[in-house]
Design an enzyme around this catalytic site. Structure first.
Site, short mmCIF file in Angstrom:
data_model
loop_
_atom_site.label_atom_id
_atom_site.label_comp_id
_atom_site.label_asym_id
_atom_site.label_seq_id
_atom_site.Cartn_x
_atom_site.Cartn_y
_atom_site.Cartn_z
N LYS A 148 0.82 -1.22 0.00
CA LYS A 148 0.00 0.00 0.00
C LYS A 148 0.86 1.27 0.00
CE LYS A 148 -4.01 -2.05 2.32
NZ LYS A 148 -5.03 -1.82 3.37
N TYR B 276 -12.59 -2.31 -3.84
CA TYR B 276 -13.05 -2.49 -2.46
C TYR B 276 -14.59 -2.50 -2.36
CZ TYR B 276 -8.51 -2.04 0.03
OH TYR B 276 -7.26 -2.22 0.56
N THR C 284 -5.53 -7.14 10.72
CA THR C 284 -5.81 -5.91 9.95
C THR C 284 -5.29 -4.68 10.68
OG1 THR C 284 -7.81 -6.97 9.12
CG2 THR C 284 -7.66 -4.59 8.85
N ASN D 297 -1.92 0.13 6.89
CA ASN D 297 -1.46 -1.17 7.41
C ASN D 297 -0.55 -1.90 6.41
OD1 ASN D 297 -3.43 -1.92 5.62
ND2 ASN D 297 -4.62 -3.16 7.06
N HIS E 60 -2.17 -5.39 1.62
CA HIS E 60 -3.49 -6.02 1.46
C HIS E 60 -3.26 -7.44 0.95
CE1 HIS E 60 -7.60 -6.81 0.11
NE2 HIS E 60 -7.04 -7.34 -0.96
N GLU F 181 -9.69 -10.66 -7.53
CA GLU F 181 -8.72 -9.57 -7.35
C GLU F 181 -7.55 -9.69 -8.33
OE1 GLU F 181 -7.68 -9.39 -3.19
OE2 GLU F 181 -9.64 -8.57 -2.65
P1 CMP Z 1 -7.40 -4.49 3.70
O1 CMP Z 1 -6.93 -5.86 4.01
O2 CMP Z 1 -6.79 -3.79 2.55
O3 CMP Z 1 -8.99 -4.52 3.47
C1 CMP Z 1 -9.81 -3.40 3.72
C2 CMP Z 1 -9.11 -2.30 4.46
O4 CMP Z 1 -9.94 -1.38 5.13
C3 CMP Z 1 -8.28 -2.90 5.58
O5 CMP Z 1 -7.17 -3.59 5.03
C4 CMP Z 1 -7.95 -1.66 6.41
O6 CMP Z 1 -6.77 -1.01 5.98
C5 CMP Z 1 -9.14 -0.73 6.11
N1 CMP Z 1 -9.94 -0.43 7.28
C6 CMP Z 1 -10.14 0.78 7.81
N2 CMP Z 1 -10.94 0.72 8.88
C7 CMP Z 1 -11.27 -0.57 9.05
C8 CMP Z 1 -12.06 -1.28 10.01
N3 CMP Z 1 -12.70 -0.64 11.01
N4 CMP Z 1 -12.16 -2.62 9.87
C9 CMP Z 1 -11.54 -3.26 8.86
N5 CMP Z 1 -10.78 -2.65 7.92
C10 CMP Z 1 -10.63 -1.32 8.02
#
Ligand code: CMP
Length: 136
Positions: free
Chosen positions: A12, A52, A94, A115, A118, A129
């Site tokens: 990311k 998403y 996450t 984070n 992904h 994806e």
């Molecule tokens: P990712 O695995 O990319 O999938 C969706 C993304 O939403 C997740 O990582 C997080 O970076 C982001 N995100 C932000 N807020 C939340 C939340 N409350 N719960 C889950 N994902 C979140």
């Protein structure tokens, strides 16, 4: 029995910005993942919204899509036995503050939004994806 799978991984914007692409790819390779395809791209917010779409009803959807499209990302197809599950374990929780030692998000993640990586959450989503980014 081998259960060779492919999964989609994204480095990311927060991680690309900190020049962590090489280190993160080394972690994947050291954990037995083969990087089948990779490219560095920057996507439009409208593309992030498509990617998403499963999260479209979530309160964080708008920020999430703004964030993924805010800078360059590395998209990769990773291959390994049980790649989907193995990648999720290697990434960690996450929210980096919940991630265990030895995981990518524990090491590099800044916040639940930033984070660093992904990974597809199921074999079915991995196919969707991978097609999204690598349909030639
Ligand atoms: P990712 O695995 O990319 O999938 C969706 C993304 O939403 C997740 O990582 C997080 O970076 C982001 N995100 C932000 N807020 C939340 C939340 N409350 N719960 C889950 N994902 C979140």
């Amino acid at each position: 029995m081998s259960n060779m799978e492919k999964t989609l991984s994204i480095v990311k914007p927060d991680a690309v910005e900190r020049n962590l692409e090489g280190e993160i790819k080394e972690i994947f390779k050291n954990n037995g993942f083969q990087i089948i395809k990779e490219k560095k791209i920057q996507i439009e917010k409208s593309e992030a919204e498509k990617f998403y779409k499963v999260h479209e009803t979530k309160p964080f959807y708008n920020d999430l899509c703004g964030y993924l499209s805010s800078g360059p990302i590395i998209v990769m197809i990773l291959q390994k036995a049980n790649a989907v599950k193995e990648n999720r374990e290697l990434m960690g929780a996450t929210n980096p503050k919940d991630a265990h030692d030895g995981t990518i998000r524990k090491k590099y993640g800044i916040s639940i939004d930033k984070n660093s990586v992904h990974g597809s959450d199921s074999v079915d989503n991995a196919k969707i994806e991978i097609d999204f980014f690598f349909k030639d």
